[in-house]
Enzyme design. Sequence first.
Site, PDB file in Angstrom:
ATOM      1  N   LYS A 115     -22.996   2.025  46.072  1.00  0.00           N
ATOM      2  CA  LYS A 115     -22.580   2.391  44.720  1.00  0.00           C
ATOM      3  C   LYS A 115     -21.492   1.411  44.324  1.00  0.00           C
ATOM      4  O   LYS A 115     -20.396   1.426  44.874  1.00  0.00           O
ATOM      5  CB  LYS A 115     -22.062   3.823  44.662  1.00  0.00           C
ATOM      6  CG  LYS A 115     -21.689   4.239  43.246  1.00  0.00           C
ATOM      7  CD  LYS A 115     -20.907   5.531  43.212  1.00  0.00           C
ATOM      8  CE  LYS A 115     -20.420   5.761  41.784  1.00  0.00           C
ATOM      9  NZ  LYS A 115     -19.339   6.754  41.733  1.00  0.00           N
ATOM     10  N   GLY A 176     -13.403  12.142  36.574  1.00  0.00           N
ATOM     11  CA  GLY A 176     -12.522  13.276  36.792  1.00  0.00           C
ATOM     12  C   GLY A 176     -12.020  13.960  35.540  1.00  0.00           C
ATOM     13  O   GLY A 176     -11.231  14.902  35.629  1.00  0.00           O
ATOM     14  N   ALA A 202     -19.960  10.624  36.499  1.00  0.00           N
ATOM     15  CA  ALA A 202     -18.578  10.787  36.029  1.00  0.00           C
ATOM     16  C   ALA A 202     -18.504  11.606  34.748  1.00  0.00           C
ATOM     17  O   ALA A 202     -19.294  11.425  33.826  1.00  0.00           O
ATOM     18  CB  ALA A 202     -17.878   9.445  35.823  1.00  0.00           C
ATOM     19  N   GLY A 203     -17.532  12.507  34.736  1.00  0.00           N
ATOM     20  CA  GLY A 203     -17.216  13.276  33.543  1.00  0.00           C
ATOM     21  C   GLY A 203     -17.874  14.633  33.439  1.00  0.00           C
ATOM     22  O   GLY A 203     -17.460  15.463  32.639  1.00  0.00           O
ATOM     23  N   ASN A 224     -18.748  15.007  41.543  1.00  0.00           N
ATOM     24  CA  ASN A 224     -17.783  15.211  42.620  1.00  0.00           C
ATOM     25  C   ASN A 224     -16.633  16.118  42.182  1.00  0.00           C
ATOM     26  O   ASN A 224     -16.480  17.226  42.679  1.00  0.00           O
ATOM     27  CB  ASN A 224     -17.231  13.875  43.118  1.00  0.00           C
ATOM     28  CG  ASN A 224     -16.263  14.053  44.278  1.00  0.00           C
ATOM     29  OD1 ASN A 224     -16.625  14.575  45.324  1.00  0.00           O
ATOM     30  ND2 ASN A 224     -15.021  13.636  44.103  1.00  0.00           N
ATOM     31  N   SER A 225     -15.823  15.668  41.222  1.00  0.00           N
ATOM     32  CA  SER A 225     -14.613  16.412  40.862  1.00  0.00           C
ATOM     33  C   SER A 225     -14.912  17.835  40.417  1.00  0.00           C
ATOM     34  O   SER A 225     -14.182  18.771  40.777  1.00  0.00           O
ATOM     35  CB  SER A 225     -13.854  15.674  39.752  1.00  0.00           C
ATOM     36  OG  SER A 225     -13.413  14.415  40.197  1.00  0.00           O
TER      37      SER A 225
END
Length: 274
Positions: A115, A176, A202-203, A224-225
Amino acid sequence: MVPNPPISLAQGDDLIIGGRRFHSRLFTGTGKYPSMEVMQQSIKRSACEMVTVAVRRVQAVAAGHAGLMEAIDWTRIWMLPNTAGCTNAEEAVRVARLGRELAKLAGQEDNTFVKLEVIPDGRHLLPDPIGTLQAAEQLVNEGFTVLPYINADPLLAKHLEDAGCATVMPLGSPIGSGQGLNNAANIALIIENASVPVVVDAGIGVPSEAAQALEMGADAVLVNSAIALARNPAAMAEAMGQAVIAGRTAFCAGRLPRREEASASSPTTGLVSS
């Protein structure tokens, strides 16, 4: 224009990246969890099959990453080494090479996945398009299966595809931030024009946003976050996994076309007169 979906969502509706087949269209990460045990539970309940690992943090045994390599069953989970922390193309190429060796240590001798992240801005964490393209070209030439993290830029996505990248990974919103799919219109253009899988990265903050990405025609999401920082990460991981299935199934089913006017669902003929 919405891309034409498959006719049905059958058992064979797997995601193929770099010749490798994945049943789950949810990819997860390994950072920000309150403990290694919570991470393990979350990965299991998400039913994901690919997990991204920050190579530099593992190499440096950063906080929260000690014992990471031993905590995951690498016979079941495919490692996606990432170049997080790299600020230019040269750094990213070096870390990608380390990531390939890390995958070998995990027993994945044939793992060439990376990645690719090139992020010079430590405040907003937005990727550098020029550095990303430069690093991608080099890594493809070295035989890597490159999954580049990018802004939702349709032209850059096409350039990366032409360079030989195995996917493109446009951000929904900053890493995040939990802002969701702020770039939905551009992501839709990327999906429409791409000949490689599109992974929204992301986001994403809640399962409905993961489902939305799949409903649009994205091939997968990386979350993830939203999982690691939830009050109950394992439960959120399971919810994300279910949302991805729902979104993909909805895309394959085909949405109702939007109309300017209402259309009654009840028949307008044969009505009983008063």
